[in-house]
Enzyme design. Structure first.
Site, mmCIF file in Angstrom:
data_model
loop_
_atom_site.group_PDB
_atom_site.id
_atom_site.type_symbol
_atom_site.label_atom_id
_atom_site.label_comp_id
_atom_site.label_asym_id
_atom_site.label_seq_id
_atom_site.Cartn_x
_atom_site.Cartn_y
_atom_site.Cartn_z
ATOM 1 N N HIS A 55 0.682 -1.302 -0.235
ATOM 2 C CA HIS A 55 -0.038 0.099 0.037
ATOM 3 C C HIS A 55 0.796 1.075 0.098
ATOM 4 C CE1 HIS A 55 0.495 -0.745 4.501
ATOM 5 N NE2 HIS A 55 0.791 0.580 4.521
HETATM 6 C C1 T46 Z 1 3.601 0.780 7.052
HETATM 7 C C2 T46 Z 1 4.272 -0.442 7.484
HETATM 8 C C3 T46 Z 1 5.665 -0.446 7.927
HETATM 9 C C4 T46 Z 1 -4.293 -0.611 13.374
HETATM 10 O O1 T46 Z 1 -5.351 -0.892 13.921
HETATM 11 N N1 T46 Z 1 -3.594 0.520 13.712
HETATM 12 C C5 T46 Z 1 -2.621 0.951 13.215
HETATM 13 O O2 T46 Z 1 -1.788 2.105 13.495
HETATM 14 C C6 T46 Z 1 -2.021 0.170 12.084
HETATM 15 C C7 T46 Z 1 -0.518 0.466 11.525
HETATM 16 C C8 T46 Z 1 -2.417 -1.009 11.579
HETATM 17 N N2 T46 Z 1 -3.668 -1.254 12.388
HETATM 18 C C9 T46 Z 1 -4.294 -2.679 12.172
HETATM 19 C C10 T46 Z 1 -4.858 -2.793 10.734
HETATM 20 C C11 T46 Z 1 -4.893 -4.140 10.174
HETATM 21 O O3 T46 Z 1 -5.879 -4.694 10.780
HETATM 22 O O4 T46 Z 1 -3.363 -3.710 12.103
HETATM 23 C C12 T46 Z 1 -3.560 -4.631 11.185
HETATM 24 C C13 T46 Z 1 -2.171 -4.809 10.112
HETATM 25 O O5 T46 Z 1 -2.103 -3.300 9.467
HETATM 26 P P1 T46 Z 1 -1.368 -3.457 8.173
HETATM 27 O O6 T46 Z 1 -2.087 -4.461 7.205
HETATM 28 O O7 T46 Z 1 -1.543 -1.980 7.630
HETATM 29 O O8 T46 Z 1 0.124 -3.514 8.397
HETATM 30 P P2 T46 Z 1 1.285 -3.579 7.455
HETATM 31 O O9 T46 Z 1 2.342 -4.261 8.102
HETATM 32 O O10 T46 Z 1 0.999 -4.043 5.999
HETATM 33 O O11 T46 Z 1 1.536 -2.028 7.271
HETATM 34 C C14 T46 Z 1 2.163 -1.485 8.420
HETATM 35 C C15 T46 Z 1 1.492 0.265 8.180
HETATM 36 O O12 T46 Z 1 -0.041 0.011 7.943
HETATM 37 C C16 T46 Z 1 2.062 1.006 7.264
HETATM 38 O O13 T46 Z 1 1.757 2.263 7.363
HETATM 39 O O14 T46 Z 1 4.305 1.546 6.561
HETATM 40 O O15 T46 Z 1 3.522 -1.209 8.464
#
Ligand code: T46
Length: 140
Positions: A55
């Site tokens: 993303h």
């Molecule tokens: C990035 C990389 C390095 C939350 O509830 N609060 C939060 O602050 C975040 C970041 C995520 N979430 C929830 C949303 C999803 O259900 O945690 C779950 C995993 O999140 P996400 O799929 O976005 O995680 P990554 O590892 O793909 O990405 C994250 C950050 O979203 C992104 O901004 O740069 O880590």
């Protein structure tokens, strides 16, 4: 600081305070952090066969520090791609807005600390690569 070929992304060398007790790194605006921290989170326990990210963000800026282990980052601003191993506790990766990011090859012990410029906002995410490329093209 070393700029990466991807727009808005750099690697910052952090100042490690070392003494007989061990090491300590402090992060604040005065030492180079370019935004006020509105949120911090950490990522751990990612399986080696799992990749994360896929993303971009419209506004968010972040610093990512690998506190343990390693993983591979792939950053893409729509024109340039940079892929590298993040594995140092004395280095912060700055990821600006409008950068597609993917993380691969997590070691079992990988812990990523992320400092973010804004609270969590699902509407700030672009999760479709073609939509990302179209929006980036539209801006330039
Ligand atoms: C990035 C990389 C390095 C939350 O509830 N609060 C939060 O602050 C975040 C970041 C995520 N979430 C929830 C949303 C999803 O259900 O945690 C779950 C995993 O999140 P996400 O799929 O976005 O995680 P990554 O590892 O793909 O990405 C994250 C950050 O979203 C992104 O901004 O740069 O880590």
């Amino acid at each position: 600081m070393s700029e990466l070929s991807v727009s808005g992304c750099s690697l910052f060398e952090l100042d490690v305070k070392g003494d007989e007790l061990g090491s300590l790194v402090a992060i604040e605006r005065a030492t180079g952090l370019p935004f006020d921290i509105q949120r911090a989170y950490y990522i751990f326990g990612t399986r080696a066969d799992q990749s994360r990210g896929f993303h971009a963000h419209r506004d968010l800026q972040q610093w990512v520090i690998c506190l343990a282990g390693s993983c591979t980052f792939r950053l893409d601003d729509g024109s340039n791609v940079s892929e590298f191993l993040l594995d140092r506790r004395d280095t912060a990766l700055q990821i600006g807005s409008w950068v597609w990011r993917e993380m691969h090859n997590f070691s079992p012990d990988c812990v990523l600390l992320v400092l973010a410029s804004a609270p969590y906002s699902p509407t700030d995410y672009i999760r479709d690569y073609d939509e990302f490329c179209a929006e980036v093209r539209h801006q330039s």
